[in-house]
Structure formats: C-alpha cells, structure tokens
Design an enzyme around this catalytic site. Sequence first.
Site, PDB file in Angstrom:
ATOM      1  N   ARG A 122     -14.728  11.091  -4.237  1.00 39.18           N
ATOM      2  CA  ARG A 122     -16.181  11.019  -4.016  1.00 39.18           C
ATOM      3  C   ARG A 122     -16.909  10.113  -5.002  1.00 39.18           C
ATOM      4  NH1 ARG A 122     -16.794  17.043  -4.037  1.00 39.18           N
ATOM      5  NH2 ARG A 122     -14.525  17.137  -4.069  1.00 39.18           N
ATOM      6  N   GLU A 134     -10.876  22.080 -11.939  1.00 39.42           N
ATOM      7  CA  GLU A 134     -11.375  23.436 -11.665  1.00 39.42           C
ATOM      8  C   GLU A 134     -10.410  24.226 -10.779  1.00 39.42           C
ATOM      9  OE1 GLU A 134     -15.154  23.761  -9.647  1.00 39.42           O
ATOM     10  OE2 GLU A 134     -15.454  25.813 -10.347  1.00 39.42           O
TER      11      GLU A 134
END
Length: 182
Positions: free
Chosen positions: A70, A107
């Site tokens: 992204r 994460e």
Amino acid sequence: EIRDIEQVKELIKSYPDFPSEGVLFRDIFPIFQNPSALDCLLNNLVEQALEFAKKQGSIKIDAVVGLDARGFLFGPTLALKLQAKFVPVRKVGKLPGQTIKFTYVKEYGQDVMEIQADAILKDEKVLIVDDLLATGGTCSAAENLVSQLGATVVLNQFVIELSDLKGRDLLTAPIYSILSFG
Ligand code: PRP
Ligand code: HPA
C-alpha cells in the site's frame, strides 16, 4: 465534496478481528472511491513532505521508497512532486537482479523485505512512505535496507499512525503522519 483531512479520516473504515483476532484493521480504500478525498489526502502528504524538507534547510530528497503493497499507492505521486526517484521495497521474491534482504516482525506475522541493490546510491537522502505505521516492523526493515546501501533515511512518512502500538519506538529517522488512531 471532501474539503479537509478530518472528513478524509471519517472515510476510513474499521474492521475488528481482521486479518486475525485482536487486530482492529483500518481500511484506507474507501478514500480511493472518492476523488476529492484522495486529492485532499495526496495534497496533505505532499505539503507535509515539502514542509519537512524546507525545515531541514531546504534539503533535496533524492528518493522516495514505498513499501509493498500500500506504500505503492502514495510513493510515485510523492516522488513526482518532490522531483525524486521512486524505489519499491518489496516482499521477498518479487524483484529481479541483485538484491538485499531483511527479515522482520509485523503486527500479524513475520516477513522478508527486499530492495534492488543498485536502486539507491550511497549518501542519497531517502523518504520512506507507507499507508500505515503499526508496530513499526515493516518500516524498520526498510530503514535497515536503505542504510545497508549507504544512504540516509531523512523521513518516515505515513498516512495513518496507530499510536497505541508504539511503532515510533522502533524507528530511527523522524516520523510524520497525516492521521492518527489511538
Ligand atoms: C501493513 C501496512 C504496513 C504494515 C504495518 O502491510 O500496509 O506496511 O503492515 O505494520 P507494522 O508497522 O506492524 O510493520 P501488510 O504487511 O499487511 O502488507 P500489504 O500492504 O501487502 O497488505
Ligand atoms: N490496517 C491496515 N494495515 C495494517 C493494520 C491496520 O489496522 N495494522 C497493520 N497493518
């Protein structure tokens, strides 16, 4: 018509437990469905980067490094406006030729990042851009790759910072973000 960054923020949708339990996933793609929102966001990003460069004594940023996937949505636009080159950092196995790699933890899992060895030159000034800062693992890997090539990260720039995850603590260079979620 979207006019300010707070209206852009309202377009970001939150999905509990995606892609795994306990993660509150912030989705930027609704912004891309709205041209005036995208325009507002890109302008904010460019203005923030230009302001940073000016504050540092009108430094010339040589390269914008965008992070797979992204970061690629923002990197080339930013690079064009800064008159810099755009260079991708990619998930392992996607880039041909001589590369260098770095393994990192993010994460939700572990991954390997890679950059083409000749894409950034020694002593160049680099801006790293990504859509989102979570634990900082991804961006920290990119900082490592850039410094392995003898270049300097002058700024890490994000559209979104998840402040509770303290990704800042993992990074070396200054950090600017457009939007923050606690
Ligand atoms: C997301 C996001 C950042 C990174 C942030 O990408 O776009 O690149 O995670 O997390 P971190 O700060 O904890 O490292 P993801 O790895 O999901 O890949 P994608 O962009 O290919 O979807
Ligand atoms: N949204 C998008 N990408 C992410 C997130 C998130 O909440 N956390 C880590 N990467």
